[in-house]
Write a protein that holds these residues in place. Sequence first.
Motif, short mmCIF file in Angstrom:
data_model
loop_
_atom_site.label_atom_id
_atom_site.label_comp_id
_atom_site.label_asym_id
_atom_site.label_seq_id
_atom_site.Cartn_x
_atom_site.Cartn_y
_atom_site.Cartn_z
N MET A 1 0.84 -1.18 0.00
CA MET A 1 0.00 0.00 0.00
C MET A 1 0.88 1.24 0.00
SD MET A 1 -3.30 0.85 2.33
CE MET A 1 -2.55 0.92 3.93
N GLN A 2 0.63 2.14 -0.92
CA GLN A 2 1.44 3.34 -1.07
C GLN A 2 0.69 4.53 -0.49
OE1 GLN A 2 2.29 4.24 -5.10
NE2 GLN A 2 3.94 5.63 -4.61
N GLN A 3 1.39 5.29 0.32
CA GLN A 3 0.79 6.47 0.91
C GLN A 3 0.96 7.67 -0.01
OE1 GLN A 3 2.37 7.13 4.78
NE2 GLN A 3 1.22 5.47 5.70
N SER A 4 0.01 8.56 0.06
CA SER A 4 0.05 9.76 -0.76
C SER A 4 1.17 10.67 -0.28
CB SER A 4 -1.29 10.48 -0.66
OG SER A 4 -1.22 11.73 -1.29
N SER A 5 1.86 11.30 -1.22
CA SER A 5 2.94 12.20 -0.84
C SER A 5 2.44 13.63 -0.64
CB SER A 5 4.03 12.19 -1.91
OG SER A 5 3.48 12.63 -3.14
N LYS A 6 1.14 13.85 -0.85
CA LYS A 6 0.58 15.18 -0.66
C LYS A 6 0.50 15.52 0.83
CE LYS A 6 -2.66 16.22 -4.29
NZ LYS A 6 -4.08 16.30 -4.60
N PRO A 7 0.90 16.71 1.20
CA PRO A 7 0.73 17.09 2.61
C PRO A 7 -0.76 17.31 2.90
CG PRO A 7 1.60 18.92 1.35
CD PRO A 7 1.55 17.73 0.43
N LYS A 8 -1.15 17.03 4.11
CA LYS A 8 -2.54 17.20 4.50
C LYS A 8 -2.84 18.69 4.60
CE LYS A 8 -5.81 15.24 7.70
NZ LYS A 8 -5.98 14.38 8.87
N THR A 9 -3.90 19.10 3.93
CA THR A 9 -4.25 20.52 3.95
C THR A 9 -5.34 20.76 4.98
OG1 THR A 9 -5.89 20.23 2.22
CG2 THR A 9 -3.68 20.86 1.53
N ARG A 10 -5.38 21.97 5.49
CA ARG A 10 -6.40 22.35 6.46
C ARG A 10 -7.61 22.87 5.71
NH1 ARG A 10 -3.90 25.18 11.62
NH2 ARG A 10 -6.05 24.80 12.19
N ARG A 11 -8.77 22.49 6.22
CA ARG A 11 -10.00 22.98 5.61
C ARG A 11 -10.27 24.39 6.10
NH1 ARG A 11 -14.70 18.72 6.33
NH2 ARG A 11 -15.79 20.36 5.24
N LYS A 12 -10.80 25.19 5.23
CA LYS A 12 -11.19 26.54 5.60
C LYS A 12 -12.71 26.60 5.58
CE LYS A 12 -7.05 28.70 3.87
NZ LYS A 12 -6.49 29.71 3.00
N TYR A 13 -13.27 27.11 6.63
CA TYR A 13 -14.72 27.17 6.75
C TYR A 13 -15.21 28.56 6.40
CZ TYR A 13 -14.09 22.71 8.96
OH TYR A 13 -13.76 21.41 9.19
N ASP A 14 -15.05 28.88 5.14
CA ASP A 14 -15.48 30.19 4.69
C ASP A 14 -16.63 30.04 3.71
OD1 ASP A 14 -13.89 29.04 2.78
OD2 ASP A 14 -12.78 30.86 2.31
N ARG A 15 -17.80 29.96 4.26
CA ARG A 15 -18.99 29.87 3.42
C ARG A 15 -19.30 31.26 2.87
NH1 ARG A 15 -18.32 24.66 3.52
NH2 ARG A 15 -19.43 23.47 5.04
N THR A 16 -20.47 31.48 2.39
CA THR A 16 -20.83 32.69 1.66
C THR A 16 -20.45 33.98 2.37
OG1 THR A 16 -23.05 32.59 2.59
CG2 THR A 16 -22.73 31.60 0.44
N GLY A 17 -20.68 34.07 3.66
CA GLY A 17 -20.43 35.32 4.37
C GLY A 17 -19.08 35.39 5.05
N GLY A 18 -18.25 34.40 4.88
CA GLY A 18 -16.95 34.39 5.52
C GLY A 18 -16.94 33.45 6.70
N PRO A 19 -15.73 33.14 7.20
CA PRO A 19 -15.60 32.15 8.27
C PRO A 19 -16.30 32.56 9.56
CG PRO A 19 -13.47 33.09 7.72
CD PRO A 19 -14.46 33.62 6.75
N ALA A 20 -16.29 33.83 9.89
CA ALA A 20 -16.92 34.26 11.15
C ALA A 20 -18.43 34.05 11.08
CB ALA A 20 -16.59 35.72 11.42
N ASP A 21 -19.04 34.31 9.93
CA ASP A 21 -20.47 34.10 9.77
C ASP A 21 -20.81 32.62 9.88
OD1 ASP A 21 -20.95 36.78 9.45
OD2 ASP A 21 -20.96 36.68 7.27
N PHE A 22 -20.01 31.78 9.28
CA PHE A 22 -20.26 30.34 9.33
C PHE A 22 -20.17 29.84 10.76
CE2 PHE A 22 -18.59 25.93 8.86
CZ PHE A 22 -19.72 25.36 8.30
N LYS A 23 -19.15 30.29 11.47
CA LYS A 23 -18.97 29.88 12.86
C LYS A 23 -20.13 30.37 13.72
CE LYS A 23 -13.95 29.99 12.55
NZ LYS A 23 -12.73 30.66 13.02
N SER A 24 -20.54 31.61 13.53
CA SER A 24 -21.63 32.14 14.36
C SER A 24 -22.94 31.43 14.06
CB SER A 24 -21.77 33.65 14.18
OG SER A 24 -22.16 33.97 12.86
N GLU A 25 -23.15 31.01 12.81
CA GLU A 25 -24.36 30.26 12.47
C GLU A 25 -24.36 28.90 13.17
OE1 GLU A 25 -27.16 31.16 10.85
OE2 GLU A 25 -26.25 33.14 10.85
N ILE A 26 -23.21 28.28 13.25
CA ILE A 26 -23.12 27.00 13.96
C ILE A 26 -23.43 27.19 15.43
CG2 ILE A 26 -21.48 25.25 14.76
CD1 ILE A 26 -20.35 25.16 11.97
#
Length: 79
Positions: A1-26
């Motif tokens: 089994m071969q592992q991917s050489s891509k580094p793991k990227t971080r997800r950004k939670y920036d929906r339509t109004g931006g990350p702060a709006d998404f967080k506040s909606e949650i």
Amino acid sequence: MQQSSKPKTRRKYDRTGGPADFKSEIVKMLVSGQTAAYVSKALGVSENLIYRWKNQNQGVKKANGEQNELSLENQQLKD
């Protein structure tokens, strides 16, 4: 089994109004009575992250409340 050489990227939670709006909606979803587990599954966000955002939001509210009290006290002292 071969592992991917891509580094793991971080997800950004920036929906339509931006990350702060998404967080506040949650946070609003939690306050309205929905569980963190439900919100986590529905939106694909980890429960730990949801709890972190909730705690950060409560800290901001507390800091704003303390600031308002200090401003009021300062104004009373000036008068």
